[in-house]
Design a protein around this motif. Structure first.
Motif, PDB file in Angstrom:
ATOM      1  N   LYS A   1     -10.403 -11.714  10.576  1.00  0.00           N
ATOM      2  CA  LYS A   1     -11.600 -12.529  10.327  1.00  0.00           C
ATOM      3  C   LYS A   1     -11.936 -12.518   8.842  1.00  0.00           C
ATOM      4  CE  LYS A   1     -13.631 -11.712  14.894  1.00  0.00           C
ATOM      5  NZ  LYS A   1     -14.753 -11.126  15.652  1.00  0.00           N
ATOM      6  N   PHE A   2     -11.020 -13.044   8.057  1.00  0.00           N
ATOM      7  CA  PHE A   2     -11.206 -13.102   6.604  1.00  0.00           C
ATOM      8  C   PHE A   2     -10.994 -14.545   6.147  1.00  0.00           C
ATOM      9  CE2 PHE A   2      -9.794  -8.839   7.630  1.00  0.00           C
ATOM     10  CZ  PHE A   2     -10.639  -8.032   6.887  1.00  0.00           C
ATOM     11  N   PRO A   3     -11.767 -14.988   5.129  1.00  0.00           N
ATOM     12  CA  PRO A   3     -11.585 -16.362   4.635  1.00  0.00           C
ATOM     13  C   PRO A   3     -10.203 -16.624   4.055  1.00  0.00           C
ATOM     14  CG  PRO A   3     -13.654 -15.421   3.840  1.00  0.00           C
ATOM     15  CD  PRO A   3     -12.890 -14.311   4.471  1.00  0.00           C
ATOM     16  N   GLY A   4      -9.534 -15.562   3.585  1.00  0.00           N
ATOM     17  CA  GLY A   4      -8.210 -15.773   2.981  1.00  0.00           C
ATOM     18  C   GLY A   4      -7.596 -14.469   2.521  1.00  0.00           C
ATOM     19  N   HIS A   5      -6.529 -14.591   1.735  1.00  0.00           N
ATOM     20  CA  HIS A   5      -5.787 -13.430   1.236  1.00  0.00           C
ATOM     21  C   HIS A   5      -6.675 -12.439   0.474  1.00  0.00           C
ATOM     22  CE1 HIS A   5      -2.171 -16.302   1.236  1.00  0.00           C
ATOM     23  NE2 HIS A   5      -1.804 -15.321   2.014  1.00  0.00           N
TER      24      HIS A   5
ATOM     25  N   LEU B   1     -17.132 -15.869 -11.114  1.00  0.00           N
ATOM     26  CA  LEU B   1     -18.195 -14.946 -10.701  1.00  0.00           C
ATOM     27  C   LEU B   1     -18.404 -15.021  -9.190  1.00  0.00           C
ATOM     28  CD1 LEU B   1     -20.923 -15.359 -13.494  1.00  0.00           C
ATOM     29  CD2 LEU B   1     -19.297 -13.487 -13.195  1.00  0.00           C
ATOM     30  N   THR B   2     -18.328 -16.229  -8.645  1.00  0.00           N
ATOM     31  CA  THR B   2     -18.381 -16.417  -7.188  1.00  0.00           C
ATOM     32  C   THR B   2     -17.200 -17.302  -6.817  1.00  0.00           C
ATOM     33  OG1 THR B   2     -19.745 -18.423  -7.297  1.00  0.00           O
ATOM     34  CG2 THR B   2     -20.910 -16.311  -7.215  1.00  0.00           C
ATOM     35  N   ASP B   3     -16.612 -17.096  -5.635  1.00  0.00           N
ATOM     36  CA  ASP B   3     -15.451 -17.929  -5.298  1.00  0.00           C
ATOM     37  C   ASP B   3     -15.685 -18.790  -4.067  1.00  0.00           C
ATOM     38  OD1 ASP B   3     -14.898 -15.758  -3.380  1.00  0.00           O
ATOM     39  OD2 ASP B   3     -13.994 -14.738  -5.071  1.00  0.00           O
ATOM     40  N   HIS B   4     -15.355 -18.316  -2.878  1.00  0.00           N
ATOM     41  CA  HIS B   4     -15.427 -19.192  -1.705  1.00  0.00           C
ATOM     42  C   HIS B   4     -16.782 -19.115  -1.014  1.00  0.00           C
ATOM     43  CE1 HIS B   4     -10.853 -18.729  -1.928  1.00  0.00           C
ATOM     44  NE2 HIS B   4     -11.162 -19.940  -2.335  1.00  0.00           N
ATOM     45  N   ILE B   5     -17.802 -19.591  -1.709  1.00  0.00           N
ATOM     46  CA  ILE B   5     -19.132 -19.704  -1.100  1.00  0.00           C
ATOM     47  C   ILE B   5     -19.674 -21.108  -1.385  1.00  0.00           C
ATOM     48  CG2 ILE B   5     -19.614 -17.227  -1.334  1.00  0.00           C
ATOM     49  CD1 ILE B   5     -21.509 -17.938  -3.621  1.00  0.00           C
ATOM     50  N   PRO B   6     -20.564 -21.618  -0.510  1.00  0.00           N
ATOM     51  CA  PRO B   6     -21.114 -22.961  -0.729  1.00  0.00           C
ATOM     52  C   PRO B   6     -21.870 -23.066  -2.049  1.00  0.00           C
ATOM     53  CG  PRO B   6     -21.622 -22.166   1.492  1.00  0.00           C
ATOM     54  CD  PRO B   6     -21.060 -21.004   0.728  1.00  0.00           C
TER      55      PRO B   6
ATOM     56  N   LYS C   1       0.833  -1.211   0.000  1.00  0.00           N
ATOM     57  CA  LYS C   1       0.000   0.000   0.000  1.00  0.00           C
ATOM     58  C   LYS C   1       0.863   1.254   0.000  1.00  0.00           C
ATOM     59  CE  LYS C   1      -3.601   0.336   2.744  1.00  0.00           C
ATOM     60  NZ  LYS C   1      -4.455   0.209   3.958  1.00  0.00           N
ATOM     61  N   GLU C   2       1.977   1.182   0.723  1.00  0.00           N
ATOM     62  CA  GLU C   2       2.846   2.358   0.887  1.00  0.00           C
ATOM     63  C   GLU C   2       3.940   2.443  -0.185  1.00  0.00           C
ATOM     64  OE1 GLU C   2       4.230   1.973   4.907  1.00  0.00           O
ATOM     65  OE2 GLU C   2       2.266   2.486   5.770  1.00  0.00           O
ATOM     66  N   ASN C   3       3.809   1.595  -1.222  1.00  0.00           N
ATOM     67  CA  ASN C   3       4.746   1.597  -2.359  1.00  0.00           C
ATOM     68  C   ASN C   3       6.187   1.280  -1.959  1.00  0.00           C
ATOM     69  OD1 ASN C   3       2.715   2.349  -4.278  1.00  0.00           O
ATOM     70  ND2 ASN C   3       2.867   4.449  -3.538  1.00  0.00           N
ATOM     71  N   GLN C   4       6.369   0.562  -0.866  1.00  0.00           N
ATOM     72  CA  GLN C   4       7.710   0.142  -0.466  1.00  0.00           C
ATOM     73  C   GLN C   4       8.127  -1.129  -1.198  1.00  0.00           C
ATOM     74  OE1 GLN C   4       6.744   0.249   3.887  1.00  0.00           O
ATOM     75  NE2 GLN C   4       8.632   1.443   4.019  1.00  0.00           N
ATOM     76  N   ILE C   5       7.147  -1.864  -1.679  1.00  0.00           N
ATOM     77  CA  ILE C   5       7.381  -2.984  -2.589  1.00  0.00           C
ATOM     78  C   ILE C   5       6.509  -2.759  -3.818  1.00  0.00           C
ATOM     79  CG2 ILE C   5       8.018  -4.639  -0.784  1.00  0.00           C
ATOM     80  CD1 ILE C   5       5.186  -5.791  -0.914  1.00  0.00           C
ATOM     81  N   ASP C   6       6.876  -3.367  -4.937  1.00  0.00           N
ATOM     82  CA  ASP C   6       6.137  -3.127  -6.183  1.00  0.00           C
ATOM     83  C   ASP C   6       5.012  -4.125  -6.411  1.00  0.00           C
ATOM     84  OD1 ASP C   6       7.753  -0.906  -7.025  1.00  0.00           O
ATOM     85  OD2 ASP C   6       9.347  -2.337  -7.473  1.00  0.00           O
ATOM     86  N   VAL C   7       5.252  -5.367  -6.046  1.00  0.00           N
ATOM     87  CA  VAL C   7       4.242  -6.421  -6.209  1.00  0.00           C
ATOM     88  C   VAL C   7       4.307  -7.328  -4.982  1.00  0.00           C
ATOM     89  CG1 VAL C   7       4.394  -6.387  -8.736  1.00  0.00           C
ATOM     90  CG2 VAL C   7       5.828  -7.977  -7.435  1.00  0.00           C
ATOM     91  N   LEU C   8       3.245  -8.098  -4.784  1.00  0.00           N
ATOM     92  CA  LEU C   8       3.191  -9.034  -3.658  1.00  0.00           C
ATOM     93  C   LEU C   8       2.924 -10.441  -4.172  1.00  0.00           C
ATOM     94  CD1 LEU C   8       2.948  -9.783  -0.622  1.00  0.00           C
ATOM     95  CD2 LEU C   8       0.542  -9.057  -0.735  1.00  0.00           C
ATOM     96  N   VAL C   9       3.735 -11.395  -3.719  1.00  0.00           N
ATOM     97  CA  VAL C   9       3.505 -12.815  -4.009  1.00  0.00           C
ATOM     98  C   VAL C   9       3.309 -13.504  -2.660  1.00  0.00           C
ATOM     99  CG1 VAL C   9       4.387 -14.910  -5.094  1.00  0.00           C
ATOM    100  CG2 VAL C   9       4.981 -12.679  -6.057  1.00  0.00           C
ATOM    101  N   THR C  10       2.186 -14.192  -2.513  1.00  0.00           N
ATOM    102  CA  THR C  10       1.853 -14.795  -1.216  1.00  0.00           C
ATOM    103  C   THR C  10       2.040 -16.311  -1.253  1.00  0.00           C
ATOM    104  OG1 THR C  10      -0.498 -14.973  -1.838  1.00  0.00           O
ATOM    105  CG2 THR C  10       0.174 -12.984  -0.661  1.00  0.00           C
ATOM    106  N   ALA C  11       2.751 -16.829  -0.257  1.00  0.00           N
ATOM    107  CA  ALA C  11       2.862 -18.282  -0.096  1.00  0.00           C
ATOM    108  C   ALA C  11       1.579 -18.798   0.560  1.00  0.00           C
ATOM    109  CB  ALA C  11       4.086 -18.617   0.755  1.00  0.00           C
ATOM    110  N   PRO C  12       1.264 -20.089   0.421  1.00  0.00           N
ATOM    111  CA  PRO C  12      -0.028 -20.611   0.893  1.00  0.00           C
ATOM    112  C   PRO C  12      -0.206 -20.533   2.413  1.00  0.00           C
ATOM    113  CG  PRO C  12       1.027 -22.133  -0.645  1.00  0.00           C
ATOM    114  CD  PRO C  12       2.049 -21.109  -0.296  1.00  0.00           C
ATOM    115  N   ILE C  13      -1.445 -20.218   2.804  1.00  0.00           N
ATOM    116  CA  ILE C  13      -1.837 -20.211   4.215  1.00  0.00           C
ATOM    117  C   ILE C  13      -2.858 -21.317   4.472  1.00  0.00           C
ATOM    118  CG2 ILE C  13      -1.410 -17.767   4.685  1.00  0.00           C
ATOM    119  CD1 ILE C  13      -4.369 -17.241   4.035  1.00  0.00           C
ATOM    120  N   ASN C  14      -3.109 -21.587   5.733  1.00  0.00           N
ATOM    121  CA  ASN C  14      -4.182 -22.495   6.140  1.00  0.00           C
ATOM    122  C   ASN C  14      -5.354 -21.613   6.566  1.00  0.00           C
ATOM    123  OD1 ASN C  14      -5.932 -23.997   7.913  1.00  0.00           O
ATOM    124  ND2 ASN C  14      -4.355 -25.572   8.041  1.00  0.00           N
ATOM    125  N   LYS C  15      -6.469 -21.709   5.862  1.00  0.00           N
ATOM    126  CA  LYS C  15      -7.593 -20.803   6.100  1.00  0.00           C
ATOM    127  C   LYS C  15      -8.228 -20.981   7.484  1.00  0.00           C
ATOM    128  CE  LYS C  15      -8.960 -19.842   1.355  1.00  0.00           C
ATOM    129  NZ  LYS C  15      -7.776 -20.366   0.676  1.00  0.00           N
TER     130      LYS C  15
END
Length: 348
Positions: free
Chosen positions: A135-139, A165-170, A112-126
């Motif tokens: 309190k978020f389902p994920g990244h 169109l929809t992602d993490h919903i039943p 957000k503060e432009n200290q890095i140009d891009v973000l690559v995230t390694a996998p988390i356990n939701k």
């Protein structure tokens, strides 16, 4: 415009008991990667050094305490915490989840503060990341809140791009989420991303039907006829090259997807199953629609092989490549948009 070799790739560490650290370290063992970008891993250099030694990896790490200490040509590790961490590869640990989020939140702030140009995230356990503070389902959901724009999950592998169109919903809630407003917003988001992030001037977009055989004229569900078709028709009449809804079963089987710049599935598994089958472990999850760039590999923590040194790092490496490519494409698009006359003169 920033040169490719100076692009700063921020990396959140993910679940330390999973394969995230392994695929990160393996990716940057190839020194040629450091000619493309300067990585900074949001973690702790002692913890990563321990993992490196355990897995008998060779990537040289450079610990820093502030981002202004970052060194080009090094694998920088920004110390987000100081204390030691008890690791138990392959284990779902609530405490490890806290470190995953600590890394991710710090990396997002730097983005957000432009200290890095891009973000690559390694996998988390939701499951183990949930807390009073997070309190978020994920990244993706967190990034949608923190950054500007509307997040859309777009899976990418070469010219195959699959959005949702929809992602993490039943599955039993998908139909009620498919409104004209949602469909329009998602298609416009993906259209804009294809133009600015992938350099496709007039993208052709295919949309998959919700029901088998696209509802068979209402015999197997009415959503395709009553919601999807009229919405796509309106968008097409306004100039968006969107087609469908197509029956999902034959669409991938007869290679129809090759005719389009992107395919939009109505729900998670409808898009992700064919994508992961076709991408052969090299797929990338890109969060389109935001003012900043974030990618990730298309796999999870893979606890079953964590700590064994056998993880395939190709998807993570492709996530880094994709982030760099999109960064360059966006910069180029901005330059063209600023100076359309100069661009025309060059072409003449």
């Amino acid at each position: 415009m920033k040169k490719a070799e100076n692009i700063i790739v921020g990396i959140s560490i993910g679940d330390l008991n999973g394969i995230g650290s392994e695929v990160i370290l393996k990716t940057f063992e190839d020194s040629r990667m450091l000619e493309l970008c300067t990585p900074v891993i949001f973690a702790n250099v002692k913890v990563l050094s321990f993992i490196k030694k355990t897995l008998e990896l060779t990537a040289p790490l450079h610990g820093i305490d502030k981002l202004d200490q970052l060194v080009v040509g090094k694998i920088n590790v920004l110390n987000i915490w100081r204390e030691g961490v008890d690791l138990n590869f392959g284990t779902n640990d609530e405490n490890i989840g806290k470190y995953a989020i600590k890394s991710f939140v710090a990396a997002t702030k730097a983005l957000k503060e432009n200290q890095i140009d891009v973000l690559v995230t390694a996998p988390i356990n939701k499951y183990n990341i949930q807390s009073e503070e997070f309190k978020f389902p994920g990244h993706t959901d967190y990034l949608d809140k923190e950054l500007e724009g509307n997040a859309l999950m777009l899976m990418v592998q070469d010219n195959l791009r699959v959005g949702l169109l929809t992602d993490h919903i039943p599955v039993n809630e998908v139909a009620k989420h498919l409104t004209e407003k949602l469909i329009t917003q998602k298609i416009e988001t993906i259209k804009h991303s294809l133009i600015q992030d992938f350099g496709i001037n007039k993208p052709k977009i295919a949309v998959l039907a919700l029901n088998p055989h696209a509802g068979d004229n209402g015999v197997i569900g009415k959503e395709d006829d009553e919601v999807l078709k009229p919405t796509l028709k309106k968008l097409f009449e306004k100039g968006t090259l969107v087609f469908g809804p197509f029956a999902a079963d034959g669409f991938f089987g007869n290679n129809q997807y090759e005719k389009y710049d992107a395919v939009i599935a109505t729900y998670h598994d409808q898009g992700l199953i064919p994508f992961k089958t076709l991408s052969f472990g090299n797929g990338v999850n890109y969060t389109a629609g935001l003012n900043k760039i974030r990618t990730s590999p298309d796999h999870g923590t893979a606890y079953e092989i964590a700590g064994k040194g056998v993880a395939d790092y190709n998807s993570f490496k492709e996530a880094v490549y994709t982030a760099i490519d999109i960064y360059n494409s966006r910069n180029q698009h901005q330059e063209i948009s600023k100076n359309p006359l100069k661009t025309k003169e060059k072409q003449l």
